[in-house]
Motif scaffolding. Structure first.
Motif, PDB file in Angstrom:
ATOM      1  N   ARG A 159       0.857  -1.181   0.000  1.00 28.82           N
ATOM      2  CA  ARG A 159       0.000   0.000   0.000  1.00 28.82           C
ATOM      3  C   ARG A 159       0.896   1.235   0.000  1.00 28.82           C
ATOM      4  O   ARG A 159       1.653   1.462   0.933  1.00 28.82           O
ATOM      5  N   VAL A 160       0.785   2.022  -1.049  1.00 28.45           N
ATOM      6  CA  VAL A 160       1.622   3.207  -1.223  1.00 28.45           C
ATOM      7  C   VAL A 160       0.737   4.443  -1.187  1.00 28.45           C
ATOM      8  O   VAL A 160      -0.140   4.617  -2.035  1.00 28.45           O
ATOM      9  N   LEU A 161       0.935   5.285  -0.196  1.00 30.71           N
ATOM     10  CA  LEU A 161       0.225   6.551  -0.124  1.00 30.71           C
ATOM     11  C   LEU A 161       0.949   7.591  -0.970  1.00 30.71           C
ATOM     12  O   LEU A 161       2.186   7.633  -0.987  1.00 30.71           O
ATOM     13  N   VAL A 162       0.171   8.408  -1.647  1.00 29.76           N
ATOM     14  CA  VAL A 162       0.725   9.514  -2.424  1.00 29.76           C
ATOM     15  C   VAL A 162       0.101  10.793  -1.885  1.00 29.76           C
ATOM     16  O   VAL A 162      -1.104  11.019  -2.062  1.00 29.76           O
ATOM     17  N   LEU A 163       0.905  11.590  -1.190  1.00 31.53           N
ATOM     18  CA  LEU A 163       0.398  12.836  -0.627  1.00 31.53           C
ATOM     19  C   LEU A 163       0.339  13.879  -1.735  1.00 31.53           C
ATOM     20  O   LEU A 163       1.353  14.431  -2.159  1.00 31.53           O
ATOM     21  N   SER A 164      -0.883  14.130  -2.212  1.00 28.06           N
ATOM     22  CA  SER A 164      -1.058  15.020  -3.356  1.00 28.06           C
ATOM     23  C   SER A 164      -2.519  15.410  -3.465  1.00 28.06           C
ATOM     24  O   SER A 164      -3.410  14.649  -3.064  1.00 28.06           O
ATOM     25  N   GLY A 165      -2.768  16.580  -4.036  1.00 24.75           N
ATOM     26  CA  GLY A 165      -4.141  17.009  -4.241  1.00 24.75           C
ATOM     27  C   GLY A 165      -4.814  16.300  -5.389  1.00 24.75           C
ATOM     28  O   GLY A 165      -6.040  16.254  -5.471  1.00 24.75           O
ATOM     29  N   GLU A 166      -4.018  15.732  -6.296  1.00 26.08           N
ATOM     30  CA  GLU A 166      -4.550  14.999  -7.447  1.00 26.08           C
ATOM     31  C   GLU A 166      -3.532  13.959  -7.873  1.00 26.08           C
ATOM     32  O   GLU A 166      -2.359  14.048  -7.523  1.00 26.08           O
ATOM     33  N   PRO A 167      -3.942  12.950  -8.638  1.00 29.00           N
ATOM     34  CA  PRO A 167      -2.998  11.899  -9.046  1.00 29.00           C
ATOM     35  C   PRO A 167      -1.846  12.478  -9.857  1.00 29.00           C
ATOM     36  O   PRO A 167      -2.074  13.185 -10.840  1.00 29.00           O
TER      37      PRO A 167
END
Length: 333
Positions: A8-16
């Protein structure tokens, strides 16, 4: 990481972010915003800090569990140097390799712009004024580049190609550096500043480098020198830089980073004599987002295979040591 489960990889971002398509089917990607970060972090295997200007991570970091690997889509890691992460076993990597040459080209461009008074030319064109004048040569002038990592090295090489005589300053002195010849230690900076026509700040932000360019440092520079900062905003005491420009101790400066960003409308830096302001864009090219994603995708493959990661930050130092990087790059090829 070598187990067979899908991480499980979280991506801290407002959009992909763009460029992560190669991870489809290889990872469970979860795009999260700051308000969801604390809830999602405990179950995460890895975290991609795509929004590298965030200050949300320290408060959201879990007391138990959490990612075994954090990657930031930036060169600077000072925002991630909070105690819980520094003292944990979590591996931290950065985006070294993306920004070096673009920043070096920016520095070279600003050096030429200041020496050739491009701002004055553009202003006269705007006013339709034909006024012949002379400008300066950069070949043969002296530059001191502070920061012995890849950004400083790329800057030293690029300025050298323009004919400048460049002294590189880093944390550790090296008499026969295979890439740049000699690297001076920070302790030698005071002796180098009075001879420099150009001083370039490209150092990481650490306890040692914070506020290093202050009234004392500017007073050591020769009258008429120019100063450029492409490192981190807090490396410079901005009020002291303003005073040096107003007193004509410095003939000009160029800043791409600031203590507070964005620069406020009321900041006196906008109108400082001889100062060129750019909005933290020296490293940002037409392909930079894809390049940032490619670094993470490459490291993800290494992480899954249990191979050494690129750009591992020494959390005690607060950056990726250059010598360790050079050795690792040779082993990883």
């Amino acid at each position: 990481m070598t187990d067979s489960t899908t991480p499980r990889v979280l991506v801290l971002s407002g959009e992909p972010p763009p460029g992560l398509e190669p991870l489809d089917g290889r990872a469970e990607l979860r795009i999260v915003t700051e308000d969801r970060l604390a809830a999602e972090l405990p179950a995460a295997d890895a975290l991609l800090v795509w929004d590298f200007a965030t200050d949300a991570l320290p408060a959201a970091w879990p007391r138990e569990g959490g990612p075994r690997w954090v990657h930031t889509a930036s060169a600077g890691v000072d925002r991630l140097m909070f105690p819980a992460l520094v003292e944990s076993d979590t591996v931290l990597t950065n985006a070294r390799g993306v920004f070096e040459q673009p920043i070096a080209e920016y520095v070279a461009g600003q050096v030429l712009a200041l020496a050739k008074d491009f701002a004055g030319t553009y202003e006269r064109q705007r006013r339709r004024v034909w006024e012949h004048r002379v400008t300066e040569r950069v070949g043969g002038t002296r530059a001191v580049v502070v920061g012995g990592g890849p950004i400083g090295r790329a800057t030293a090489r690029t300025l050298g190609a323009l004919g400048l005589r460049v002294a590189l300053v880093g944390r550790t002195a090296r008499a026969d550096d295979p890439e740049v010849g000699r690297v001076h230690a920070f302790a030698e900076l005071d002796a180098l500043l009075p001879e420099a026509d150009w001083v370039v700040s490209a150092a990481p932000l650490t306890d040692q480098t914070r506020d290093m360019f202050d009234a004392r440092a500017f007073a050591l520079m020769k009258r008429g020198a120019r100063f450029l900062n492409v490192g981190r905003g807090p490396l410079v005491v901005e009020d002291d830089l303003l005073a040096a420009l107003r007193a004509r101790q410095l003939a000009g400066a160029a800043l791409d980073v600031f203590r507070e960003e964005p620069l406020t409308d009321g900041s006196p830096l906008w109108d400082a004599p001889g100062l060129l302001v750019s909005p933290h864009m020296s490293a940002d090219t037409t392909t930079w987002l894809d390049d940032l994603a490619a670094v993470f995708v490459d490291n993800f493959g290494r992480w899954r295979a249990g191979r050494p990661l690129r750009n591992v930050v020494d959390k005690k130092l607060g950056y990726v040591p250059y010598a360790a990087t050079a050795e690792a790059e040779g082993a990883l090829r």
